[in-house]
Design a protein around this motif. Structure first.
Motif, mmCIF file in Angstrom:
data_model
loop_
_atom_site.group_PDB
_atom_site.id
_atom_site.type_symbol
_atom_site.label_atom_id
_atom_site.label_comp_id
_atom_site.label_asym_id
_atom_site.label_seq_id
_atom_site.Cartn_x
_atom_site.Cartn_y
_atom_site.Cartn_z
ATOM 1 N N GLU A 110 0.816 -1.215 0.000
ATOM 2 C CA GLU A 110 0.000 0.000 0.000
ATOM 3 C C GLU A 110 0.850 1.265 0.000
ATOM 4 O O GLU A 110 0.338 2.360 -0.247
ATOM 5 N N TRP A 111 2.141 1.135 0.275
ATOM 6 C CA TRP A 111 3.034 2.290 0.262
ATOM 7 C C TRP A 111 3.579 2.588 -1.131
ATOM 8 O O TRP A 111 4.151 3.656 -1.349
ATOM 9 N N LEU A 112 3.436 1.670 -2.045
ATOM 10 C CA LEU A 112 4.023 1.806 -3.383
ATOM 11 C C LEU A 112 3.049 2.450 -4.360
ATOM 12 O O LEU A 112 1.830 2.409 -4.163
ATOM 13 N N VAL A 113 3.605 3.024 -5.421
ATOM 14 C CA VAL A 113 2.803 3.420 -6.586
ATOM 15 C C VAL A 113 3.506 2.890 -7.830
ATOM 16 O O VAL A 113 4.730 2.745 -7.847
ATOM 17 N N PRO A 114 2.742 2.577 -8.893
ATOM 18 C CA PRO A 114 3.373 2.124 -10.128
ATOM 19 C C PRO A 114 4.205 3.245 -10.753
ATOM 20 O O PRO A 114 3.832 4.418 -10.701
ATOM 21 N N LEU A 115 5.326 2.890 -11.327
ATOM 22 C CA LEU A 115 6.128 3.866 -12.062
ATOM 23 C C LEU A 115 5.325 4.352 -13.266
ATOM 24 O O LEU A 115 4.869 3.549 -14.082
ATOM 25 N N ARG A 280 -1.370 10.563 -4.786
ATOM 26 C CA ARG A 280 -0.005 10.214 -5.178
ATOM 27 C C ARG A 280 0.057 9.877 -6.673
ATOM 28 O O ARG A 280 0.930 10.349 -7.401
ATOM 29 N N VAL A 281 -0.866 9.048 -7.096
ATOM 30 C CA VAL A 281 -0.871 8.645 -8.507
ATOM 31 C C VAL A 281 -1.100 9.857 -9.404
ATOM 32 O O VAL A 281 -0.439 10.010 -10.446
ATOM 33 N N ARG A 282 -2.026 10.722 -9.003
ATOM 34 C CA ARG A 282 -2.290 11.936 -9.789
ATOM 35 C C ARG A 282 -1.026 12.785 -9.913
ATOM 36 O O ARG A 282 -0.675 13.257 -11.003
ATOM 37 N N ASN A 285 1.621 11.058 -12.175
ATOM 38 C CA ASN A 285 1.244 11.145 -13.586
ATOM 39 C C ASN A 285 1.452 12.558 -14.127
ATOM 40 O O ASN A 285 1.863 12.739 -15.281
ATOM 41 N N ARG A 286 1.181 13.568 -13.306
ATOM 42 C CA ARG A 286 1.456 14.957 -13.718
ATOM 43 C C ARG A 286 2.956 15.178 -13.907
ATOM 44 O O ARG A 286 3.387 15.881 -14.836
ATOM 45 N N LEU A 287 3.767 14.618 -13.035
ATOM 46 C CA LEU A 287 5.216 14.754 -13.164
ATOM 47 C C LEU A 287 5.710 14.166 -14.477
ATOM 48 O O LEU A 287 6.620 14.707 -15.117
#
Length: 330
Positions: A110-115, A280-282, A285-287
């Motif tokens: 749950e701490w991770l996000v997809p690259l 976080r995902v948003r 993705n903006r980055l």
């Protein structure tokens, strides 16, 4: 099999020391996703944790590194499978939990996000917690009405990690960016990121008796805090916002409430540690779309695990420019 990590130990006298050490898999924390770390980076918190800890480290021995990017090696989490590229920032990893200054990490899924598509793991750590925080700040300012036509946006600490990325993002989005720095030698660097102007810290760092000055800034990303933030609040345009991301100039805020009452100024607190997953995902993705990668690559200072004790000291002294990318396998 063994792997290398920067291990911080503390002796009976309370003194800490950090050294690259061989560890075994069974020494990792017990969690449901194991990651083969490829890159990490250096943040102010990392400097504290590599050194005495600054009250952040709970137990020793300890592996610092508050963010990392790599490839899933094993997973009991349904969201991730071996081979997935992932990024981790925050959640007190590298502080209360072993972090990314290691060739392997064991964390909660749950701490991770997809690259995000379009970024490499090296790009992700050139961004790191600092760049992620910068994007959260820009998003918060936009959510409170900031648009390029509103006027110039101030970025304090513009040569630092958060400031560098914020400057590059805002410039790409079409904003007039004014950077503030206390290091004159970084002026060309900040201009190279897209800043239209660079002003010296001394011009804006003094406390003034007047609670309001001329309306100058349409928005601000502030990494300094202290007297500088208090001064900037009195220079903000009506209805504008300041996104507060750091306290390099101190935690005190010698300000009045007048800017809030007479100009409707908003002071927005930016936290990246416990930010919920969707946000976080948003931001990531903006980055991937709004941060110019050529500018990002110009910020990079490469490093290895063995460089970290010295870099930890340097960042605490404000001597690190741009973004350090640590190749943990070099």
């Amino acid at each position: 099999m063994t792997f290398k990590a920067l291990l911080v130990t503390r002796n009976e006298d309370g003194k800490t020391s950090a050294a690259v050490t061989d560890l075994e898999d069974n020494q990792l924390p017990d969690a449901n996703v194991k990651v083969a770390v490829e890159y990490s980076t250096v943040n102010y918190k990392d400097g504290l944790c590599v050194g005495p800890g600054g009250g952040l480290v709970r137990n020793y021995p300890h592996v610092p590194g508050i963010d990392f990017a790599g490839t899933v090696e094993g997973s009991e989490d349904e969201w991730y499978k071996p081979g997935d590229k992932v990024v981790l920032t925050g959640w007190r990893v590298g502080e209360a939990w072993w972090g990314g200054y290691s060739q392997k990490a064991s964390v909660k899924g749950e701490w991770l996000v997809p690259l995000p598509d379009g970024l490499t793991t090296r790009d992700a750590m050139a961004i790191g917690t600092a760049g992620f925080t910068a994007m959260l700040a820009v998003m918060a300012l936009e959510d409170h009405g900031l648009k390029p036509e509103n006027g110039p946006v101030l970025v304090t600490g513009a040569a630092g990690g958060v400031g560098s990325v914020a400057t590059a993002i805002l410039a790409k989005l079409g904003y007039e960016v004014v950077g503030v720095t206390g290091r004159p030698e970084t002026t060309d660097y900040i201009r190279g990121l897209g800043a239209d102007r660079v002003i010296a810290r001394d011009e804006i760092n003094e406390t003034v008796k007047r609670p309001l000055e001329a309306e100058t800034w349409a928005g601000c990303v502030d990494a300094v805090g202290g007297a500088m933030l208090a001064r900037v609040l009195g220079q903000m345009k009506y209805g504008s916002s300041v996104a507060a991301v750091g306290l390099a100039g101190g935690a005190d805020l010698p300000a009045t409430v007048i800017p809030f009452l007479l100009r409707g100024v908003n002071l927005l607190g930016i936290d990246s540690v416990m930010k919920p997953y969707d946000a976080r995902v948003r931001a990531w993705n903006r980055l991937a779309t709004d941060l110019p990668l050529d500018k990002l690559h110009e910020m990079i200072q490469p490093a290895t695990l063995s460089d970290l004790p010295d870099l930890g000291k340097a960042i605490l002294k404000g001597q690190v420019k741009g973004r350090v990318v640590v190749d943990v396998n070099a």
